[in-house]
Scaffold this motif. Sequence first.
Motif, PDB file in Angstrom:
ATOM      1  N   UNK A 128       0.815  -1.213   0.000  1.00  0.00           N
ATOM      2  CA  UNK A 128       0.000   0.000   0.000  1.00  0.00           C
ATOM      3  C   UNK A 128       0.850   1.266   0.000  1.00  0.00           C
ATOM      4  N   UNK A 129       1.919   1.274   0.796  1.00  0.00           N
ATOM      5  CA  UNK A 129       2.529   2.534   1.210  1.00  0.00           C
ATOM      6  C   UNK A 129       3.739   3.009   0.420  1.00  0.00           C
ATOM      7  N   UNK A 146      -0.918  12.602   4.920  1.00  0.00           N
ATOM      8  CA  UNK A 146      -2.176  11.928   5.238  1.00  0.00           C
ATOM      9  C   UNK A 146      -1.966  10.421   5.336  1.00  0.00           C
ATOM     10  N   UNK A 147      -2.667   9.745   6.251  1.00  0.00           N
ATOM     11  CA  UNK A 147      -2.507   8.294   6.378  1.00  0.00           C
ATOM     12  C   UNK A 147      -2.943   7.568   5.107  1.00  0.00           C
ATOM     13  N   UNK A 148      -2.232   6.504   4.776  1.00  0.00           N
ATOM     14  CA  UNK A 148      -2.625   5.641   3.672  1.00  0.00           C
ATOM     15  C   UNK A 148      -3.863   4.840   4.063  1.00  0.00           C
ATOM     16  N   UNK A 149      -4.670   4.499   3.054  1.00  0.00           N
ATOM     17  CA  UNK A 149      -5.835   3.653   3.277  1.00  0.00           C
ATOM     18  C   UNK A 149      -5.768   2.437   2.355  1.00  0.00           C
ATOM     19  N   UNK A 183       5.281   7.029   6.390  1.00  0.00           N
ATOM     20  CA  UNK A 183       4.257   6.127   5.862  1.00  0.00           C
ATOM     21  C   UNK A 183       3.196   5.824   6.917  1.00  0.00           C
ATOM     22  N   UNK A 184       2.477   6.851   7.381  1.00  0.00           N
ATOM     23  CA  UNK A 184       1.392   6.580   8.337  1.00  0.00           C
ATOM     24  C   UNK A 184       0.252   5.840   7.642  1.00  0.00           C
TER      25      UNK A 184
END
Length: 348
Positions: free
Chosen positions: A133-134, A143-146, A306-307
């Motif tokens: 994902x990251x 912003x945090x990854x989803x 990588x939040x």
Amino acid sequence: MTTRILLTGVNGFIGGHIAVRLLDAGYSICGSVWPADTDVEATQRYLQAALADPAAIQRLDFAVLDLSSDDGWRDAMAGCQAVVHTASPVPMRQPRRERTVVKPAVEGTLRVLKAAQDAGIARVVLTSSSVAVTEGHGKTRTEPFTEAEWTNVSARGLSPYTISKVMSERAAWDFVGQAAAPELVVINPGFTIGPVIFDNVSTSMRVIQRIVVNVDPAHPHFGYPLVDVRDVAEMHVRALEVPEAAGERFLGASRFMWYSDMVAVLADAFPDRNITTTALPSWIVRAAAPFKRRLASVVGILDAPMPVSTEKAERVLGTTFRDIEPSIILAGEHALRIKLERDGLPIR
């Protein structure tokens, strides 16, 4: 009737914790091990020691299975209602050839899914990674990854492990688009640490071990979303049980943490180890990467926060994630104990 699960990689770091959680919850397990790792008696002994009820080990049996061969998968899945697929190649060092990791990861995942389809398995839970994902998104992320996002496999500096996780998960989602395919749930945990069940350390725990043994004279500036292995195991069990999890992927992490901050936590917790906290400048890492495969594996994530968001896992699976600093210290204790025992040194 007791629900029976085929759990691949039962003697792995994550797989072992999933096995304990499933057996404690009353499930029956067929646990797969690699042909080269056939000491099932030792695996059984360690798992039994970790169980709340040692008698639960009677609901575990083993199958020797190879992700590169079709042999044995049909028999192993007989009587199973679901599959948890954790087994995948995880190199400590960057391999010289990308395909040595990517090819077996993709083909192994498809082999498991095809066997599950043939056996009429209702649900497959696949262990992927947050690296699917990251990564490959640049270094300005705040912003945090989803779960809606995917790593850009064309980005420079990605490790073969990262590419293998992206490609194998993509292949899995493509496969379940077919008719009669099992339901798929994917768990995308961050860098997984915590207590060790077996007398060895996983790739992620080996990183912790390098810190507490003070192997490296300086540390690059990169970081991970960190998660405790017990929370990862809980995610997998709930992925089996929650109907709404079908067709979804779930990120799992306590929080993002720079590697230097992990080192600082361990340096404070183990003052007698004299752990160095010296920083290694990123320009040196990039310059040395062509000659040092271990450094090459972090070039793609240097200086990149990588939040990740765990809102979905909390909402759908009901997972809560523990504070990660005690997990880092516990991981350090276990990794150090294993190292000292193997070296025949006293444990203070």
